[in-house]
Design an enzyme around this catalytic site. Sequence first.
Site, PDB file in Angstrom:
ATOM      1  N   HIS A  22      60.472  34.848  20.974  1.00  0.00           N
ATOM      2  CA  HIS A  22      59.034  34.977  20.723  1.00  0.00           C
ATOM      3  C   HIS A  22      58.791  35.528  19.314  1.00  0.00           C
ATOM      4  O   HIS A  22      57.962  35.012  18.567  1.00  0.00           O
ATOM      5  CB  HIS A  22      58.386  35.967  21.710  1.00  0.00           C
ATOM      6  CG  HIS A  22      58.284  35.484  23.125  1.00  0.00           C
ATOM      7  ND1 HIS A  22      58.705  36.238  24.196  1.00  0.00           N
ATOM      8  CD2 HIS A  22      57.789  34.337  23.659  1.00  0.00           C
ATOM      9  CE1 HIS A  22      58.468  35.587  25.325  1.00  0.00           C
ATOM     10  NE2 HIS A  22      57.924  34.424  25.025  1.00  0.00           N
ATOM     11  N   LYS A  46      51.038  35.364  38.279  1.00  0.00           N
ATOM     12  CA  LYS A  46      52.461  35.164  37.979  1.00  0.00           C
ATOM     13  C   LYS A  46      53.292  36.387  38.382  1.00  0.00           C
ATOM     14  O   LYS A  46      54.507  36.391  38.214  1.00  0.00           O
ATOM     15  CB  LYS A  46      52.634  34.954  36.467  1.00  0.00           C
ATOM     16  CG  LYS A  46      52.745  33.492  36.029  1.00  0.00           C
ATOM     17  CD  LYS A  46      53.182  33.461  34.573  1.00  0.00           C
ATOM     18  CE  LYS A  46      53.635  32.116  34.088  1.00  0.00           C
ATOM     19  NZ  LYS A  46      54.107  32.188  32.686  1.00  0.00           N
ATOM     20  N   ARG A  95      60.790  25.176  23.121  1.00  0.00           N
ATOM     21  CA  ARG A  95      62.247  25.226  23.243  1.00  0.00           C
ATOM     22  C   ARG A  95      62.764  23.834  23.590  1.00  0.00           C
ATOM     23  O   ARG A  95      62.578  22.898  22.853  1.00  0.00           O
ATOM     24  CB  ARG A  95      62.648  26.267  24.308  1.00  0.00           C
ATOM     25  CG  ARG A  95      62.501  27.688  23.853  1.00  0.00           C
ATOM     26  CD  ARG A  95      62.518  28.631  25.014  1.00  0.00           C
ATOM     27  NE  ARG A  95      61.363  28.428  25.872  1.00  0.00           N
ATOM     28  CZ  ARG A  95      61.018  29.192  26.884  1.00  0.00           C
ATOM     29  NH1 ARG A  95      61.752  30.219  27.185  1.00  0.00           N
ATOM     30  NH2 ARG A  95      59.944  28.941  27.595  1.00  0.00           N
ATOM     31  N   SER A 133      62.175  34.908  28.736  1.00  0.00           N
ATOM     32  CA  SER A 133      61.868  36.227  29.288  1.00  0.00           C
ATOM     33  C   SER A 133      62.561  36.398  30.633  1.00  0.00           C
ATOM     34  O   SER A 133      63.042  37.485  30.961  1.00  0.00           O
ATOM     35  CB  SER A 133      60.354  36.382  29.483  1.00  0.00           C
ATOM     36  OG  SER A 133      59.696  36.381  28.245  1.00  0.00           O
TER      37      SER A 133
HETATM   38  P1  ADP Z   1      58.395  32.451  28.837  1.00  0.00           P
HETATM   39  O1  ADP Z   1      58.267  30.953  28.898  1.00  0.00           O
HETATM   40  O2  ADP Z   1      59.715  32.899  28.249  1.00  0.00           O
HETATM   41  O3  ADP Z   1      58.027  33.178  30.100  1.00  0.00           O
HETATM   42  P2  ADP Z   1      55.798  32.965  27.680  1.00  0.00           P
HETATM   43  O4  ADP Z   1      55.038  32.491  28.851  1.00  0.00           O
HETATM   44  O5  ADP Z   1      55.535  34.338  27.245  1.00  0.00           O
HETATM   45  O6  ADP Z   1      57.376  32.906  27.788  1.00  0.00           O
HETATM   46  O7  ADP Z   1      55.645  31.895  26.537  1.00  0.00           O
HETATM   47  C1  ADP Z   1      54.874  32.020  25.407  1.00  0.00           C
HETATM   48  C2  ADP Z   1      55.274  30.945  24.435  1.00  0.00           C
HETATM   49  O8  ADP Z   1      56.508  31.294  23.833  1.00  0.00           O
HETATM   50  C3  ADP Z   1      55.472  29.551  25.041  1.00  0.00           C
HETATM   51  O9  ADP Z   1      54.924  28.629  24.115  1.00  0.00           O
HETATM   52  C4  ADP Z   1      56.968  29.401  25.099  1.00  0.00           C
HETATM   53  O10 ADP Z   1      57.369  28.032  24.988  1.00  0.00           O
HETATM   54  C5  ADP Z   1      57.377  30.177  23.869  1.00  0.00           C
HETATM   55  N1  ADP Z   1      58.729  30.683  23.942  1.00  0.00           N
HETATM   56  C6  ADP Z   1      59.283  31.423  24.923  1.00  0.00           C
HETATM   57  N2  ADP Z   1      60.573  31.715  24.630  1.00  0.00           N
HETATM   58  C7  ADP Z   1      60.843  31.133  23.431  1.00  0.00           C
HETATM   59  C8  ADP Z   1      62.010  31.033  22.597  1.00  0.00           C
HETATM   60  N3  ADP Z   1      63.170  31.581  22.956  1.00  0.00           N
HETATM   61  N4  ADP Z   1      61.907  30.353  21.428  1.00  0.00           N
HETATM   62  C9  ADP Z   1      60.742  29.768  21.076  1.00  0.00           C
HETATM   63  N5  ADP Z   1      59.612  29.803  21.813  1.00  0.00           N
HETATM   64  C10 ADP Z   1      59.664  30.477  22.977  1.00  0.00           C
END
Ligand code: ADP
Length: 173
Positions: A22, A46, A95, A133
């Site tokens: 992130h 969630k 990703r 995460s």
């Molecule tokens: P997660 O999918 O890990 O639960 P979030 O819901 O917080 O994460 O996602 C927020 C944004 O961050 C989404 O657009 C997700 O694709 C992106 N994201 C999550 N992990 C990564 C990563 N390792 N590299 C790039 N983008 C990421």
Amino acid sequence: MADRDCRVAVCPGTFDPITSGHLDIIGRACRFFDRFYVAVAENPYKSPMFTLEERQDLLRKSVDGLPNVEVITFDCLLVELADKLGANAIVKGLRAISDFEYEFQMAQINSRMDSSLETFFVMASTEYSFLSSSAVRELGIYGGDIRGLVPPQIEEDLNELFRRKFGRTGKGA
Ligand code: ADP
């Protein structure tokens, strides 16, 4: 600069918790905007592991040093939030292929609700493309080593949170 000429972006997510992936996206994307809001979704449906306050706190510590980045929370439609902030861009990380279908759908729905709002996708860096995460949560629950997977400035805080919630340190103990 008139406000309407200001490039304002909102980068939404659950951030449960923030990972190095992130932060990599935030750091790379924020340079292209005047104001960059990282918006933590409350997302009670969630059932996040970390409270909204904990997630916001970890994010704030992580983005310290990025002057145009502000961490906020929200519990409404993303288009409503963007409108309130005067944001004309949504920034998301991408990703693997698996992210694409969902993100493409969300971008289309948001664009249908507000056609002036553009979604920008930033490709994950190779070293973080398999980081999520949920992987960090799983490691933390069982006392695995989270070093390098989360920003170094929050590693101790996160280990402490895991210790408080699950009685383990997150250091492989
Ligand atoms: P997660 O999918 O890990 O639960 P979030 O819901 O917080 O994460 O996602 C927020 C944004 O961050 C989404 O657009 C997700 O694709 C992106 N994201 C999550 N992990 C990564 C990563 N390792 N590299 C790039 N983008 C990421």
